[in-house]
Structure formats: structure tokens, C-alpha cells
Design an enzyme around this catalytic site. Structure first.
Site, PDB file in Angstrom:
ATOM      1  N   GLN A 200      -0.340  -3.974   9.606  1.00 40.60           N
ATOM      2  CA  GLN A 200      -1.285  -2.891   9.379  1.00 40.60           C
ATOM      3  C   GLN A 200      -2.559  -3.172  10.158  1.00 40.60           C
ATOM      4  O   GLN A 200      -3.299  -4.094   9.822  1.00 40.60           O
ATOM      5  CB  GLN A 200      -1.569  -2.898   7.880  1.00 40.60           C
ATOM      6  CG  GLN A 200      -2.107  -1.638   7.303  1.00 40.60           C
ATOM      7  CD  GLN A 200      -2.213  -1.795   5.787  1.00 40.60           C
ATOM      8  OE1 GLN A 200      -1.227  -2.060   5.110  1.00 40.60           O
ATOM      9  NE2 GLN A 200      -3.417  -1.679   5.282  1.00 40.60           N
TER      10      GLN A 200
ATOM     11  N   GLU B 220      -2.803   1.044  -2.477  1.00 41.73           N
ATOM     12  CA  GLU B 220      -3.113  -0.379  -2.546  1.00 41.73           C
ATOM     13  C   GLU B 220      -3.724  -0.720  -3.904  1.00 41.73           C
ATOM     14  O   GLU B 220      -3.348  -1.683  -4.549  1.00 41.73           O
ATOM     15  CB  GLU B 220      -4.104  -0.717  -1.430  1.00 41.73           C
ATOM     16  CG  GLU B 220      -4.249  -2.196  -1.184  1.00 41.73           C
ATOM     17  CD  GLU B 220      -4.945  -2.466   0.145  1.00 41.73           C
ATOM     18  OE1 GLU B 220      -5.594  -1.559   0.689  1.00 41.73           O
ATOM     19  OE2 GLU B 220      -4.827  -3.599   0.635  1.00 41.73           O
TER      20      GLU B 220
END
Lengths: 394, 372
Positions: A137, A255
């Protein structure tokens, strides 16, 4: 007094009616885990560890247990938040390893499902879940950490391909990744969070250079990623071109929400391990040290129970379709502090043996300091709680 | 589960908040300071009319038969305004001891009177501040031809001097625990009010010297049932403390939004902002510990009740203590004055921190229960 309490079943604490120990979902998964969790400890050497975790992900995938929250059409179980809550508790109790592709399974996959496009879902989702494709990421940059909208990586379309230039940092597992999601500026003249896009860039190409960063506990989990004219197909855009911020925000929300289901159970297992250690030290430790250790253990256990409750609340709200919002920051703050305190306590109990990095508790102790930095620092989370939950002025 | 309240529970809470806001102004709190009994009888009558003392008493005894969770909601509201009332002593400690450990006759006779507020009782159990760990402090019970008599120190007891009757846990020579009823003016009973810095609570030192008492349990050992009553009261008090902490947070946030220095509200400065955020997280988590304990008391495994109550009380204790420190600090000079309410919360946090056991005491108990 539970004579030999706080072992096995009681590690999690008081029975919670919504997610009982005897829930059929738990029992099914528990039985599967009993036959499949690797019996050997996780390897120390990082390259071997990553293969080990990749293998474990394949095992889960073959058994149909890799992505509980993923819909069945993409190879998951379509489990709701309460089942996910139990799933992570059972994983922790079984002391199962982590999966190699954890961030992509938990964050990128679900974000791709929300923002599309369809063609990319079909192309990438199966490989994410099976672990055949490893992902990283690319968000943070040297001058864009907490202030992500200050990022400077740019991409332009040339001859029907994206050409990407810039630098990413703190990119977890970049050295093992096949693909990177890169948040970068694609719209000329745009500023801040407008005009960004989330591109998918293949890692194996001359324009991408990865340099692992050695962390304070010796591991090289994250890396710098240099993008010098890196290429990506024109259609490799998650969500809408120029609206990458929306996709990034979805990812952040996953997240925080995800921590809501995963973060307490492994702490409770660690606390149970510490309890065993303290019992073993009875008669050996001076009484004041023993008393202090007992009280500290009780405090950490209490906080872990509070965290379990906060997480269950998050799961119940998610089950009812409510967004997590700033409550995610409350959980992140509560969890990261608890993780650090448990790690420090476990290492401290070792005495001089805790000065050796080779001891797993010591490595965990050092590694735990990152918990209040990644996924939004403690300082940023406190701003969110203060401004969005308490309404204090910016 | 208490993650979303039922309509009825919401109703209980909003009625309580409105009522308490009306009767517990800053002036009202100060007026109580000069009342020996520590509460305004007119306010107590209104509380009785609202049915609060009856909330957990069974219907057959004139109660409303709600669960622990509903009482927890009420307690949190009372804590928000530091309500000075004999609720914890009479409607929680004494009522629960009778409901759980009392015999059939005593329950039939006393619970309806406690439910409709005709009678106010205090519980002498658990030694000083109901916090000794053991169910009985130093009270010995002996049976003579004329009936039972009690001797020894009862310890510091919440509302011990203003209650009309005392419900007493006493130890028989065999060590078994009996439950006894003693009238406030019984010969040989000394109830001496103790001076406290906290004007919202009253404590009395209780002493028995051959005091005539009526035994009100069924015989056998009432110890476990009295302990259960103390456990329930621990959760109720923890809820009250979370209410107090939440109000401190609210006052501090409000002040930080209004007070301006250096041309900006002080709540825009991160030092203040973060102090508030840290406290908000603590309060939120403490409330979850209390709700968890209340749920376990309502329909959980009884084996988990004590550890959950200790978790709730230790979390609430730490949180309330932090909240009052923060409230005084964030309010600056005004927070240190007698005129502002912050010091009332500050003092209540000290009393509540000790009643039914300090955070450290409860951590010690948790460690024991975890087998460590």
C-alpha cells in the site's frame, strides 16, 4: 476462585451472550483450526516467515476460511461482523499465524469491492484472497505522513499508460509484493485531496526500486519505494480517476473498523501467558515484586475486557449497518496503548533476560512501539476524538 | 445487550435526567451541606414518587421488577449531578441484602416499605465503607433466651446515622453469617456521624454493645447472599462514578469551548484538546465495563459476577479520579474555587473511590479470581 482458571476457555473472559463460546460458527472454525494450524513456531528469518505466512493463507483459503467478511462470489464466507468477531477470537486462541496478505485482504479487497470497477474486481480479488498475489500500500511519503494530502507523487497518461514518479515510504512488505496501490496526483493543477487517484502499479519493472528499512527490533517489515517512470495500464484505477481520496478514506475506515474485530483477542492470549509466568515466579520473586505484578496483570486484564466490549459494540453497530465513525479512533487509542503496556510488562517480567533481542517478548516489546504511530498516530486520533466526538474547535 | 437501549430504558434515562437537572442545581447541592441527614426530604419524596427505590424490587413486594441494567442507568444519571440521597445505602445496599439474604417474612414485611420509601435502611456489612473484603467486619451475634444481641464495631457505614433501621451482617460463634435488623434508637447502638470533606455523602461510625436485634434471614449462612448484595452495589456505585466522570468531561469540554486566551478558545489548543480526548476514551471504556457487569448480573453466569464487578469498580474509580483532576486543571483558577462545582466532584471521587473498595483492592481481587 476458579482453581485453574484463566487457561483455555476462560482466556477471553466472561461469556458474552451475543458471541458465546458454544456458538456453532466458533465450534466449526475451532475444529477446523485444530486440524490445520501449523504446530511449529513461526520462523525467525523474515523471508522464511513470509513464505510461512503465505502458506498459512493458502491453507485457510483451501479450507474456505481466508476471508470471513468477503462475499461468497469472491471466495469468502459472507460472514457478518459478529461472526468476524468470533473468527478473530478463535484464531487468537488457536495461536494461529497471521496471513501474509493481511492488509490487502482486510483493506484493499473490501475497498475495491466498494469502489470498483468491476473489471478490476474480477481480475484482482481472487489473487488477493488466495495469497497468490502479494500486495502493498503506497500512501505515506517522506513529507506526507499524518498530512497525507501533502503527497507529491504524480502520474500522467502517456501513450495509453500511466507513468508514475515519486517516492513512498513505510510501505509494508513492499519487497515481497507483486502489486502496489499508489495514491498519487493525476490531475494537473489540482490541490490537496482533490485530483488524486488510486492506481495499481506492478512492482516487477525497471521503474520501481524497493529499499527495505531496518526497524528498531531488527525486522525489515516496511520499505521505501522509489517510482521513477513506473508504468501501469491506463485502466488500473481503483474507483474514479481524480477521486482517489474517497477510496483512501474508505480504506482508512476499514482499517479502523477492522481493528474493532481483531485487536483484543491476541492481547488476552498474551495476558494469559503472563499469568502463567507470574504463577511460575511465585516463591521466586520478592513479595513486593509479586504483588506489583499481580496488580498490574489485573489492570491489563480489565483493560482488555473493556477493549473486548468496545469491539463487540463496534461489531453490533456494524451488524446494524451503522458506520463506525470516530468510535474507531477511540478503539485505536485504547488498543494501541494496551498493546504497548502489555508488551512492556511481559518484557519487564523477564528481568535481565529481557535485554536479549532474541527473546520473543523483547522483540514484541520493541515492535509494539509502532502501534501508536501506524494507522494514524495517537496525536491524530486524539484530534479526531476531540474535534469529531467532543466538538472542540479545530 | 445494552448497546442499544430499549424504548423503555431510554425513557427511564431521559425522565431521570430531566428530573435530576431540576432538583440538583449547584445551590441545592450546597444547601444540603447544612442538613445532618445529607439530603433534602422533599427531593427524596419526589424520588420515591418516581418509583426509583422500587426499581429492582420484585412485583409481589410492591416493586417494579426491573433488572440491574435499568438501575445502572439511573445510577449513572444520579452520579452526573452528585445527587445527595440515601439511594445507594437504602435502595441498593440494604434493599438488596434483604431481597437476597432475608427470609420470606422479612421480605414480605420490609421490601414493600423500602419500595414505597416509607422506610430508609442502611447496611452494616463489609466493615469500614463496606470495603473490608469479608462480609462481616467485627460484629458478633449471640443468641440468648430473650433473642439475638449484637456486639462489636460495625465500621464506617453509609448513611448509618440517618437511616431508620440498620440491616446488619453479624457472625455467629460458629462463624456463620446472620442478617439482623436493628432499630436506630435501640439501646447499645452508637451511630456517630463522621466529618467528611465531601458534602454529598454521610458516613457514620457504628458500634454495637449488647444491642438487641431481630434475626431476619432463614438461618444457615447468609454470607454468600450478602456478598452478592455487595457485588451488586459495587456495580451500582461504579455506574454512579461513571456518571460523575462523564459530567466532569462535559463541563471541561464546555469550558474549553468558551474560555478564550491568546485570541482563541483554549479547546483549540492541542494540550487541552488531547487531555479531553484521553479522558473521553477512558470514560467511554469505563462505561462499557459497568454495562458488562450489569449485564452479567442480569442474565450472565453468576460465576463471572464478582470479577466483572471488580473490573467495573476499578475502571470507574481510576476514571473518576482522572476526570476530577482534569476538570480542576482545565478550568484553571475558577476550578480551584469553592464557588465552582468542580471541587464537589473532586471530593465525591475520593469518597466513592473508597466505598465498596478502592481500585487497587479490586485489582487484588481480580488477580485472586484469575488464579494468580
Amino acid at each position: 476462585v476458579k482453581p485453574d482458571g484463566f487457561t483455555d476457555g476462560s482466556v477471553l473472559g466472561p461469556e458474552l451472550g451475543l458471541v458465546p463460546e458454544s456458538h456453532p460458527f466458533r465450534i466449526e472454525f475451532r475444529q477446523w483450526l485444530a486440524g490445520n494450524v501449523p504446530t511449529e513456531p513461526e520462523p525467525h528469518k523474515q523471508d522464511v516467515l513470509v513464505s510461512f505466512r503465505r502458506q498459512w493463507q493458502r491453507t485457510l483459503h483451501t479450507g474456505g476460511w481466508a476471508g470471513p467478511s468477503w462475499p461468497a462470489e469472491y471466495g469468502g464466507r459472507g460472514s457478518g461482523p459478529l461472526e468476524q468477531f468470533m473468527y478473530y477470537e478463535e484464531l487468537a486462541l488457536a495461536r494461529a499465524p497471521e496471513i501474509a496478505n493481511q492488509p490487502a485482504v482486510l483493506l484493499l479487497g473490501p475497498t475495491l469491492m466498494v469502489h470498483g470497477p468491476e473489471a478490476l474486481k474480477e481480475r484482482f480479488l481472487p489473487g488477493i484472497l488466495s495469497g497468490d498475489d502479494m500486495w502493498c500500500q503506497g500512501f505515506s511519503e517522506p513529507d506526507a505522513g499524518s498530512d497525507l494530502a501533502a503527497l507529491r507523487t504524480r502520474a500522467q497518461l502517456q501513450d495509453g499508460e500511466w507513468v508514475v514518479n515519486g517516492q513512498k515510504i513505510w510501505t509494508t512488505w513492499a519487497q515481497y509484493a507483486d502489486w502496489c496501490v499508489v495514491l498519487c496526483r493525476t490531475e494537473e493543477g489540482s490541490e490537496r485531496h482533490r485530483g488524486l487517484s488510486m492506481l495499481i502499479v506492478p512492482m516487477d519493472q525497471p521503474g520501481v526500486t524497493v529499499r527495505p528499512i531496518v526497524q528498531m527490533h531488527g525486522a525489515q517489515e516496511f520499505c521505501e519505494v522509489f517510482l521513477d517512470g513506473a508504468r501501469a495500464e491506463a485502466e488500473l484505477v481503483v474507483g474514479a480517476r481524480g477521486d482517489g481520496w474517497a477510496a483512501a478514506m474508505t480504506m482508512f475506515e476499514y482499517e479502523r473498523a477492522d481493528q474493532g474485530f481483531t485487536c483484543h483477542a491476541r492481547q488476552l492470549v498474551r495476558i494469559a501467558d503472563i499469568a502463567t509466568t507470574i504463577r511460575g515466579l511465585r516463591g521466586e520473586l520478592e513479595s513486593w515484586k509479586l504483588d506489583r505484578a499481580r496488580l498490574r496483570l489485573a489492570e491489563l486484564w480489565t483493560r482488555a475486557q473493556q477493549l473486548r466490549r468496545l469491539n463487540l459494540r463496534a461489531a453490533v453497530n456494524a451488524e446494524a449497518g451503522r458506520r463506525l465513525g470516530p468510535a474507531g479512533s477511540v478503539i485505536k487509542l485504547f488498543w494501541s496503548e494496551l498493546e504497548q503496556d502489555i508488551a512492556a510488562f511481559g518484557a519487564e517480567l523477564l528481568g535481565p533476560a529481557g535485554l536479549d533481542l532474541a527473546h520473543p517478548w523483547t522483540a514484541h516489546y520493541l515492535g509494539s512501539r509502532a502501534a501508536s504511530i501506524y494507522s494514524g498516530t495517537t496525536e491524530i486520533q486524539r484530534n479526531i476524538v476531540a474535534e469529531r466526538l467532543l466538538g472542540l474547535p479545530r | 445487550m445494552s448497546f442499544s437501549l430499549t424504548h423503555e430504558q431510554e425513557e427511564i434515562r431521559s425522565v431521570a435526567r430531566q428530573f435530576l437537572d431540576d432538583v440538583s442545581s449547584s445551590d441545592a447541592l450546597r444547601a444540603v451541606e447544612s442538613i445532618d441527614a445529607g439530603f433534602d426530604p422533599a427531593v427524596w419524596r419526589q424520588i420515591v414518587e418516581l418509583g426509583w427505590p422500587a426499581i429492582c424490587i420484585e412485583e409481589e413486594f410492591g416493586g417494579l421488577a426491573f433488572g440491574q441494567l435499568e438501575r445502572t442507568l439511573l445510577m449513572e444519571e444520579m452520579g452526573r449531578v452528585l445527587l445527595p440521597a440515601p439511594f445507594l445505602s437504602s435502595a441498593v445496599l440494604a434493599s438488596d441484602a434483604i431481597a437476597l439474604a432475608g427470609g420470606a417474612d422479612a421480605r414480605r414485611e420490609l421490601l414493600p416499605r423500602l419500595a414505597d420509601g416509607e422506610l430508609r435502611a442502611a447496611l452494616v456489612a463489609g466493615g469500614d465503607l463496606h470495603a473490608a473484603g469479608a462480609v462481616v467486619g467485627e460484629v458478633l451475634a449471640r443468641e440468648a433466651d430473650s433473642g439475638w444481641s449484637l456486639s462489636g464495631r460495625g465500621g464506617l457505614t453509609l448513611d448509618g446515622a440517618s437511616a431508620e433501621v440498620l440491616v446488619v451482617a453479624g457472625a455467629e460463634p460458629t462463624g456463620a453469617v446472620g442478617l439482623f435488623l436493628v432499630a436506630q434508637r435501640a439501646p447499645g447502638l452508637r451511630a456517630t456521624t463522621v466529618t467528611l470533606m465531601d458534602p454529598t455523602r454521610r458516613l457514620a461510625e457504628i458500634h454495637f454493645d449488647g444491642t438487641t436485634a431481630r434475626r431476619i434471614d432463614e438461618g444457615g449462612d447468609a454470607g454468600p447472599a450478602v456478598r452478592e448484595a455487595l457485588t451488586r452495589a459495587t456495580v451500582a456505585l461504579a455506574a454512579e462514578m461513571v456518571g460523575g466522570a462523564d459530567r466532569c468531561l462535559e463541563m471541561s469540554v464546555q469550558y474549553a469551548k468558551e474560555r478564550r486566551q491568546f485570541g482563541a478558545p483554549i479547546g483549540s489548543f492541542q494540550v487541552i484538546k488531547h487531555r479531553c480526548a484521553i479522558l473521553a476514551v477512558k470514560v467511554d471504556a469505563a462505561r462499557e465495563a459497568v454495562l458488562l457487569a450489569a449485564e452479567i448480573l442480569t442474565d450472565g453466569d453468576p460465576a463471572d459476577a464478582e470479577i466483572a464487578a471488580s473490573a467495573a469498580k476499578s475502571a470507574a474509580g481510576d476514571t473518576f479520579q482522572q476526570a476530577v483532576y482534569d476538570a480542576v486543571q482545565i478550568h484553571g483558577g475558577i476550578g480551584f474555587t469553592d464557588e465552582h462545582d468542580a471541587h464537589l466532584f473532586f471530593k465525591r471521587a475520593r469518597t466513592d473511590g473508597l466505598i465498596l473498595g478502592s481500585p487497587e483492592q479490586h485489582r487484588h481481587r481480580i488477580a485472586e479470581l484469575l488464579g494468580v
